[in-house]
Each structure stands twice: as structure tokens, then as C-alpha cells.
Design an enzyme around this catalytic site. Structure first.
Site, short mmCIF file in Angstrom:
data_model
loop_
_atom_site.label_atom_id
_atom_site.label_comp_id
_atom_site.label_asym_id
_atom_site.label_seq_id
_atom_site.Cartn_x
_atom_site.Cartn_y
_atom_site.Cartn_z
N LYS A 50 0.84 -1.20 0.00
CA LYS A 50 0.00 0.00 0.00
C LYS A 50 0.87 1.26 0.00
CE LYS A 50 -3.78 -2.49 2.30
NZ LYS A 50 -4.73 -2.48 3.45
N TYR B 269 -12.22 -2.78 -3.04
CA TYR B 269 -12.77 -2.94 -1.68
C TYR B 269 -14.30 -2.86 -1.66
CZ TYR B 269 -8.25 -2.86 0.76
OH TYR B 269 -7.00 -3.18 1.27
N PHE C 173 -15.54 3.51 7.48
CA PHE C 173 -14.18 3.94 7.11
C PHE C 173 -13.91 3.83 5.61
CE2 PHE C 173 -14.06 -0.51 8.55
CZ PHE C 173 -13.53 -1.14 7.42
N ARG D 125 -1.76 -14.84 3.69
CA ARG D 125 -2.50 -14.22 4.81
C ARG D 125 -1.75 -14.47 6.13
NH1 ARG D 125 -6.98 -10.74 3.93
NH2 ARG D 125 -7.96 -11.52 5.82
N THR E 34 -5.49 -8.15 10.40
CA THR E 34 -5.84 -6.85 9.81
C THR E 34 -5.35 -5.69 10.66
OG1 THR E 34 -7.79 -7.86 8.81
CG2 THR E 34 -7.77 -5.45 8.98
N ARG F 44 2.56 -7.24 8.99
CA ARG F 44 1.88 -6.15 9.70
C ARG F 44 2.38 -6.03 11.14
NH1 ARG F 44 -4.06 -7.61 7.23
NH2 ARG F 44 -4.01 -6.24 5.40
N ASN G 48 -2.19 -0.30 7.12
CA ASN G 48 -1.56 -1.58 7.53
C ASN G 48 -0.65 -2.18 6.47
OD1 ASN G 48 -3.50 -2.54 5.82
ND2 ASN G 48 -4.67 -3.66 7.36
N HIS H 202 -1.74 -5.57 1.40
CA HIS H 202 -3.00 -6.28 1.17
C HIS H 202 -2.70 -7.70 0.68
CE1 HIS H 202 -6.94 -7.36 -0.47
NE2 HIS H 202 -6.28 -7.80 -1.53
N GLU I 287 -9.25 -10.06 -7.99
CA GLU I 287 -8.32 -8.96 -7.81
C GLU I 287 -7.20 -8.99 -8.86
OE1 GLU I 287 -7.39 -9.46 -3.64
OE2 GLU I 287 -9.41 -8.82 -3.06
#
Ligand code: DAT
Ligand code: MG
Length: 149
Positions: free
Chosen positions: A9, A49, A57, A85, A91, A102, A112, A115, A126
Site C-alpha cells: 500500500k 474494496y 471507514f 495471509r 488486519t 503487519r 496496515n 494487502h 483482484e
């Protein structure tokens, strides 16, 4: 073999930790299938998203994702989605264990750093959003293994 979509990100790109994140995936055993540095417009961020569009948010999330360049990647390997993951961590960085990306690189849920797709179906969706065409599995593996091309 499975593929997953991973994205560093904007804060990760800004902080210069793309290489460190790539290193973790390589160290784990993933094979890099595709990578590009790009910027995301609001439409792509909202589509990516879309399942979160009713969350309070959502606006902040889209603004964050469009605030700078991201590094989009396709990684592959056995159980790539679940393995990615696990490597990325929970998250909320507060809950992400040290040793996860993270857990080691982020402080705040709103930024964070990385992704990872949450299911093989999400990964396909995606990858289709961020990459124009399906690439052959491991396009450079044959070369690396010395196989005739
Ligand atoms: P993940 O990125 O672990 O798949 P998610 O899909 O539930 O988590 O949420 C997507 C992103 O939205 C997440 O990486 C950061 C942001 N987000 C999630 N919960 C949030 C919250 N409570 N406040 C602010 N941002 C949040
Ligand atoms: Mg998610």
C-alpha cells in the site's frame, strides 16, 4: 499451485520497504509471477474494496489507497492465499503477531502496509482488476531450471 494478489500500500512504497516485503515472500518459498508499480484511481480502489462499501471507514480507505503509488504483485505457490495471509498477519497491526509483516511494519489499521486476497475467488477477481492478462504459471521457472524453452 495457487495464486494470490498482494499489494504494498502507499505507505509501504513511501517508506521504501517494498524490497523487505518481497524478501519475506521469497524467503517463505513463494514464486513471483508479476509485479508493477502503479497508481490507483478512486474507481479501482472502490471496486477492489467493494465488499466494504457500507463501512464507516470506506471513504478514508479509498483516500488512503489513492494517496500514492502502490506495488501490485501476483505470488504463487501451494495454498498461496492462506500462506500469504499468515505471512501478512491480522488486519489490525495491534493484533498482528511480531514476525508477521503487519506485526513488524505497521502500527495502525488504517495504514496496515500490505494487502493479501482473502480467498482463491477474491484472488482471481483482484488479479483480473489489477493485471490486464493472465500470465502463464511461473514464466521464468523453465529458464531457471535449465529446461529448453
Ligand atoms: P484485510 O486487509 O486483512 O483483508 P479487511 O478486508 O477486513 O482486512 O479490510 C480491508 C482494509 O480496510 C484493511 O486492510 C484496512 C481497512 N480497515 C479494516 N478495518 C478497519 C477499521 N476498523 N478502521 C479503518 N480501516 C479499516
Ligand atoms: Mg480483505
Amino acid at each position: 499451485m495457487e495464486r494470490t494478489f498482494v499489494m504494498v500500500k502507499p505507505d509501504g512504497v513511501q517508506r521504501g520497504v517494498i524490497g523487505s516485503i518481497i524478501n519475506r515472500f521469497e524467503q517463505k518459498g513463494f514464486k513471483l509471477n508479476a509485479i508493477k508499480l502503479m497508481s490507483i484511481d478512486h474507481a479501482l480502489a472502490e471496486e477492489h474494496y467493494r465488499d466494504l462499501r457500507m463501512k464507516p471507514f470506506f471513504g478514508e480507505l479509498v483516500d488512503y489507497l489513492t494517496s500514492g503509488s502502490v506495488c501490485a504483485m501476483i505470488w504463487e505457490g501451494p495454498n498461496a492465499v492462506a500462506n500469504a495471509r499468515a505471512l501478512i498477519g491480522k488486519t489490525n497491526p495491534v493484533e498482528a503477531s511480531p514476525g508477521t509483516i503487519r506485526g513488524d511494519y505497521a502500527m495502525d489499521v488504517a495504514s496496515n502496509i500490505v494487502h493479501g486476497s482473502d480467498s482463491p475467488e477474491s484472488a482471481r477477481r483482484e488479479i483480473g482488476l489489477f493485471f490486464d492478462q493472465e500470465l502463464p504459471m511461473n514464466p521464468i521457472m523453465g529458464f531457471m531450471q535449465g529446461e529448453p524453452s
